[in-house]
Design an enzyme around this catalytic site. Sequence first.
Site, short mmCIF file in Angstrom:
data_model
loop_
_atom_site.label_atom_id
_atom_site.label_comp_id
_atom_site.label_asym_id
_atom_site.label_seq_id
_atom_site.Cartn_x
_atom_site.Cartn_y
_atom_site.Cartn_z
N ASN A 104 -18.15 -14.45 -30.70
CA ASN A 104 -19.24 -13.64 -30.17
C ASN A 104 -20.46 -14.49 -29.80
O ASN A 104 -20.35 -15.70 -29.68
CB ASN A 104 -19.59 -12.47 -31.07
CG ASN A 104 -19.99 -11.26 -30.23
OD1 ASN A 104 -21.08 -11.24 -29.66
ND2 ASN A 104 -19.09 -10.31 -30.07
N HIS A 130 -18.26 -16.98 -27.68
CA HIS A 130 -16.93 -17.41 -28.13
C HIS A 130 -16.71 -18.93 -28.08
O HIS A 130 -15.65 -19.40 -27.64
CB HIS A 130 -15.85 -16.71 -27.30
CG HIS A 130 -15.76 -15.22 -27.51
ND1 HIS A 130 -16.14 -14.58 -28.67
CD2 HIS A 130 -15.30 -14.23 -26.68
CE1 HIS A 130 -15.93 -13.27 -28.55
NE2 HIS A 130 -15.44 -13.04 -27.36
N HIS A 204 -8.73 -12.35 -31.44
CA HIS A 204 -9.20 -11.50 -30.35
C HIS A 204 -8.05 -10.72 -29.69
O HIS A 204 -8.06 -10.51 -28.47
CB HIS A 204 -9.90 -12.39 -29.32
CG HIS A 204 -10.88 -11.68 -28.44
ND1 HIS A 204 -10.53 -10.64 -27.62
CD2 HIS A 204 -12.21 -11.87 -28.26
CE1 HIS A 204 -11.60 -10.23 -26.96
NE2 HIS A 204 -12.64 -10.95 -27.33
N GLN A 310 -15.96 -6.58 -34.97
CA GLN A 310 -16.42 -6.29 -33.61
C GLN A 310 -15.42 -5.33 -33.00
O GLN A 310 -14.26 -5.68 -32.79
CB GLN A 310 -16.49 -7.60 -32.80
CG GLN A 310 -16.98 -7.44 -31.37
CD GLN A 310 -18.50 -7.29 -31.27
OE1 GLN A 310 -19.22 -7.53 -32.25
NE2 GLN A 310 -19.00 -6.87 -30.13
N GLU A 338 -12.08 -7.23 -34.02
CA GLU A 338 -12.22 -8.66 -34.33
C GLU A 338 -13.00 -8.79 -35.64
O GLU A 338 -14.22 -8.60 -35.66
CB GLU A 338 -12.97 -9.35 -33.20
CG GLU A 338 -12.39 -9.12 -31.83
CD GLU A 338 -13.42 -9.31 -30.71
OE1 GLU A 338 -14.15 -10.29 -30.71
OE2 GLU A 338 -13.49 -8.43 -29.84
#
Length: 373
Positions: A104, A130, A204, A310, A338
């Site tokens: 993130n 990321h 992810h 996330q 995530e």
Amino acid sequence: MKKFNLLFAMVAAILLLAACNQSKKEMVTKELYGNFKGKEVYLLTLTNKSGNVLKLTNFGARITWIEVPDRNGNKDNITFGFDTFDGMIGGDPYYGAVVGRYANRIAKGKFTLDGVEYTLPINNGPNSLHGGPAGWHSQAWDTEIPEDTDFPTVKFTYKSPDMEAGFPGNMTVEALYTWTDNSEIIIDYTLTTDKRTVFNITNHAYFNLHGAGIGDILDHQLVIKASKFVAVDTFLIPTGELRQVEGTPFDFNTPHTVGERIAQDYDQLKFANGYDHTFVFDNNEEVDATVYEPVSGRFMEVISDQPGVQFYCGNFLNGTRIGYGGKPYTHRSGLCLETGHFPDSPNHPDFPSTVLNPGETFKSRTIYRFSVK
Ligand code: BGC
């Protein structure tokens, strides 16, 4: 007669051992998938005792295929991926990848640690996302198939050099995948560093429980055991507020479909064009999040020891990326859960710390468990 019995028992034992070894070997197969910067990239196929298949690749330590049955026993792959390795390197969609050094966003690509300011590559508006364009998702990791395991298992290791993508410290990162007989993907992360640094690691994977490339995920019923979420600004950078979910479209403590409240006139949904937020786990139940898709009956449970997750519902997918079987992955056709720390934590001293010190070993486990209802 006794001698004969003994001989018979010995032969039976040898045959059994041979059969066990044989089935162990068949649990994980490894084939060449491509080449990346002079390193071999493999496709690993893990088959559990239920006959369900998980495929991984060492390029980004990715999950590329999860083949599980619907309630009628029909199997389908429910995660995003590509028919060929070339598809995977032709862009940056993070499908199924282990993301680091910092999953993130980090605001403006800057953070300060022990009085030193570090600068990261900017790849998302004014921010760093990321681990930058050459993060861990786009590296060829080392591959090992551990022996003497109860279930099909693959270990990926990556050595992230000091100042890679602007982060201090040589880090060694391990992602150990186990595919259990009741179709759980267990991911065990282990990280060490030789200098004080910050990191945030996650997986992810995109999920669509109808099957990857079949419709959208707006009908998926979601539960997240979280009474707060991390509020963000229009660039999806945390404002610092941990907002109560109660009374908002972010309350998933009881099941709601993803689509039910997504179009509500609510600031956070507008900023992110849907859900793209970290939920702060209450961490007081065994299972932290679940997803149920009523047509197929597929059910996924998420269990994590991390502070949050996330939840991203594929708002930025636009169909330009063509996945398995030539199917485009369109707007909201996949969702991600995530697990990990909060975005931009190095710039928020009141968020759970993402610092790792030399001599410390970070260990963390996330489980994605699949079944039907
Ligand atoms: C982020 C999204 C981003 C996506 C990229 C997610 O983790 O929260 O904002 O677009 O990754 O695939």
